[in-house]
Scaffold this active site. Structure first.
Site, PDB file in Angstrom:
ATOM      1  N   GLU A 273       0.841  -1.211   0.000  1.00 19.76           N
ATOM      2  CA  GLU A 273       0.000   0.000   0.000  1.00 19.76           C
ATOM      3  C   GLU A 273       0.868   1.251   0.000  1.00 19.76           C
ATOM      4  O   GLU A 273       0.757   2.100   0.896  1.00 19.76           O
ATOM      5  CB  GLU A 273      -0.881   0.032   1.262  1.00 19.76           C
ATOM      6  CG  GLU A 273      -1.794  -1.152   1.444  1.00 19.76           C
ATOM      7  CD  GLU A 273      -2.471  -1.170   2.823  1.00 19.76           C
ATOM      8  OE1 GLU A 273      -2.164  -0.300   3.678  1.00 19.76           O
ATOM      9  OE2 GLU A 273      -3.304  -2.052   3.050  1.00 19.76           O
ATOM     10  N   PRO A 274       1.751   1.424  -0.968  1.00 18.69           N
ATOM     11  CA  PRO A 274       2.631   2.594  -0.934  1.00 18.69           C
ATOM     12  C   PRO A 274       1.894   3.872  -1.304  1.00 18.69           C
ATOM     13  O   PRO A 274       1.024   3.877  -2.171  1.00 18.69           O
ATOM     14  CB  PRO A 274       3.683   2.268  -2.005  1.00 18.69           C
ATOM     15  CG  PRO A 274       2.981   1.354  -2.959  1.00 18.69           C
ATOM     16  CD  PRO A 274       1.965   0.584  -2.162  1.00 18.69           C
ATOM     17  N   ARG A 312       2.680  20.159   5.816  1.00 23.47           N
ATOM     18  CA  ARG A 312       3.680  19.280   6.441  1.00 23.47           C
ATOM     19  C   ARG A 312       4.707  20.031   7.302  1.00 23.47           C
ATOM     20  O   ARG A 312       5.021  19.595   8.394  1.00 23.47           O
ATOM     21  CB  ARG A 312       4.382  18.404   5.389  1.00 23.47           C
ATOM     22  CG  ARG A 312       3.405  17.560   4.550  1.00 23.47           C
ATOM     23  CD  ARG A 312       4.110  16.478   3.746  1.00 23.47           C
ATOM     24  NE  ARG A 312       4.652  15.453   4.598  1.00 23.47           N
ATOM     25  CZ  ARG A 312       5.901  15.342   4.941  1.00 23.47           C
ATOM     26  NH1 ARG A 312       6.794  16.167   4.447  1.00 23.47           N
ATOM     27  NH2 ARG A 312       6.297  14.404   5.762  1.00 23.47           N
ATOM     28  N   TYR A 316       4.459  18.777  11.052  1.00 25.38           N
ATOM     29  CA  TYR A 316       5.494  17.819  11.491  1.00 25.38           C
ATOM     30  C   TYR A 316       6.878  18.440  11.540  1.00 25.38           C
ATOM     31  O   TYR A 316       7.853  17.701  11.683  1.00 25.38           O
ATOM     32  CB  TYR A 316       5.591  16.629  10.525  1.00 25.38           C
ATOM     33  CG  TYR A 316       4.295  16.046  10.054  1.00 25.38           C
ATOM     34  CD1 TYR A 316       3.479  15.331  10.928  1.00 25.38           C
ATOM     35  CD2 TYR A 316       3.896  16.180   8.725  1.00 25.38           C
ATOM     36  CE1 TYR A 316       2.286  14.769  10.481  1.00 25.38           C
ATOM     37  CE2 TYR A 316       2.707  15.618   8.277  1.00 25.38           C
ATOM     38  CZ  TYR A 316       1.904  14.919   9.155  1.00 25.38           C
ATOM     39  OH  TYR A 316       0.741  14.368   8.712  1.00 25.38           O
ATOM     40  N   CYS A 342      -2.378  33.865   8.997  1.00 25.25           N
ATOM     41  CA  CYS A 342      -2.135  34.547  10.267  1.00 25.25           C
ATOM     42  C   CYS A 342      -1.816  33.568  11.382  1.00 25.25           C
ATOM     43  O   CYS A 342      -2.609  33.390  12.318  1.00 25.25           O
ATOM     44  CB  CYS A 342      -3.355  35.391  10.605  1.00 25.25           C
ATOM     45  SG  CYS A 342      -3.723  36.503   9.253  1.00 25.25           S
ATOM     46  N   GLU A 343      -0.705  32.909  11.287  1.00 25.10           N
ATOM     47  CA  GLU A 343      -0.217  31.987  12.321  1.00 25.10           C
ATOM     48  C   GLU A 343       1.302  32.014  12.245  1.00 25.10           C
ATOM     49  O   GLU A 343       1.861  31.958  11.143  1.00 25.10           O
ATOM     50  CB  GLU A 343      -0.615  30.539  12.011  1.00 25.10           C
ATOM     51  CG  GLU A 343      -2.076  30.286  11.904  1.00 25.10           C
ATOM     52  CD  GLU A 343      -2.600  29.403  13.033  1.00 25.10           C
ATOM     53  OE1 GLU A 343      -1.817  29.025  13.928  1.00 25.10           O
ATOM     54  OE2 GLU A 343      -3.796  29.115  12.990  1.00 25.10           O
TER      55      GLU A 343
END
Ligand code: LLP
Length: 414
Positions: A273-274, A312, A316, A342-343
């Site tokens: 299941e790549p 990402r 992470y 705005c973060e």
């Protein structure tokens, strides 16, 4: 083969210069190489040539229809986690009979839909799910093909958010419960036990955890055979990593070879299941520099792509290479590459040495997997366009979302 190269210093995808794509479709824009995708698929298919096998592309990695279609044309199967993904597979010309259904929370309607479509297998993750599936299959007068997703308790040595094979994870059935649950499944009227499944995490850069997991699985498989619970396939999941920066994951052929050696002379069909290893390095996110803010402490390059386009880095702390489409000769500065959201977590890259001017195009590399499929509309930002390059041709495979599309399902109070 590298599908992202420089010709006359300009960055190209196959034979198309990225500035041509920006001119035609605007930015931010995801750009994919069809040839890269096909080559990645073939690296699995060839490595498995001597075995009965099925590659089930993990749709969550990038569920855009044209991508599913390219893979379906190669003969790929699919790994889905929702009824929505099943609809995408069908819409893209994929075969439900080559589709496995993963995930800890399959709803009743997911199950009905998948049973009616005739999928290859449900990867079941709990005793309650088994019961629910048996009941629903009975109501529909069908027999549901099942594997149990077994959690082998193996450390995948990856980011904790994407490790799934440890005891404390929500995924799969604990190894020590699996035998009893297989006996239960085998006794249920509307289920057919067809396989076993395991997936230990994502972005793994070594072979050993995969081999260890398989060895644990095989003890169970052999034991089941003594009880005449004979499995026709082994689903070894996905999870092989790619190079973003300096990681050195094994080539697909070595990874497959190690697993096939562990499998020995067992005759089961093997499924994989790549996701990431099929498409991660086949796409980039093309963006434009809006503003440069040079300060005494830090320099910011504010670009028109943001965390809502590629989550990402924010989620992470993932590292994606950032390259100018047309390099400049002026000396570089160290930039925080950030988006308009705005973060403070809205960054695409920290501490990047780049020579930039406002209006320049940049490419955020290795963005084919878990880029577009995780994009959101935060800050009411329409999702990016997507373009597939094939040789010297570029094809718009998804129009940039419009603001009216974003609001179309909303209603004011009376
Ligand atoms: N099979 C199952 C059951 C999965 O849960 C996954 C990924 C795959 C296959 C495909 O794994 P891959 O070959 O792509 O590693 N959003 C994260 C990755 C989440 C992975 C979730 N499951 C990221 O951006 O790194």
């Amino acid at each position: 083969m590298n599908y992202f190269t420089r010709k006359d210093t300009r960055l190209h995808v196959e034979n198309v210069a990225l500035d041509r794509i920006a001119d035609a479709y605007g930015t931010p824009c995801y750009v994919y190489s069809r040839a890269a995708m096909e080559a990645a698929y073939l690296s699995y298919d060839r490595a498995l040539a001597r075995r009965d096998h099925l590659i089930c592309y993990a749709v969550k990695a990038n569920s855009s229809l044209a991508i599913l279609n390219v893979l379906a044309r190669m003969g790929s199967g699919f790994d889905i986690v929702s009824g929505g993904e099943l609809e995408r597979v069908i819409q893209a010309g994929g075969d439900p009979g080559k589709t496995v259904f993963s995930g800890v929370g399959k709803s009743e309607s997911d199950m009905r839909q998948a049973l009616s479509a005739g999928i290859l297998c449900f990867n079941v993750e709990s005793a309650s799910e088994l019961k629910r599936l048996d009941r629903i299959a009975g109501e529909l007068g069908k027999s549901a093909p099942v594997s149990l997703r077994v959690n082998p308790d193996v450390d995948a040595n990856t980011h904790p958010y994407i490790a799934t094979g440890l005891k404390e994870s929500k995924f799969g059935v604990p190894m020590e419960d699996a035998l009893a649950l297989y006996r239960t499944a085998a006794s249920m009227a509307n289920l057919r036990v067809v396989g076993i499944d395991c997936h230990i995490g994502s972005q793994l850069t070594e072979t050993l955890p995969f081999v260890t997991a398989l060895q644990k699985l095989l003890v169970l498989v052999d034991r089941l055979a003594t009880e005449r619970i004979n499995l026709s396939h082994l689903d070894l999941g996905g999870g092989l990593g790619i190079r973003y920066r300096d990681e050195a994951p094994p080539p697909v052929s070595d990874y497959i070879q190690a697993l096939m050696t562990a499998l020995g002379d067992r005759k089961h069909k093997v499924l994989f299941e790549p996701g990431r290893s099929l498409i991660g390095n086949t796409g980039i996110l093309l963006a434009r520099v809006e503003y440069l803010k040079h300060g005494t402490h830090r320099n910011f390059a504010v670009i028109d792509a943001a965390m809502n386009d590629l989550m990402r880095p924010a989620l992470y702390d993932a590292w994606h290479d950032i390259q100018p489409v047309q390099p400049r000769s002026a000396s570089s500065r160290r930039y925080e590459v950030v988006g308009p959201v705005c973060e403070s977590g809205d960054f695409l890259g920290h501490d990047r040495d780049l020579s930039l001017a406002e209006g320049d195009l940049i490419a955020i590399m290795s963005a084919g997997a878990y880029g577009m499929s995780m994009a959101s509309n935060y800050n009411t930002r329409p999702r990016a366009a997507e373009v597939m390059v094939s040789g010297g041709e570029m094809h718009l495979i998804r129009e940039r979302e419009s603001i009216s599309q974003l609001m179309s399902a909303e209603r004011l109070l009376p």
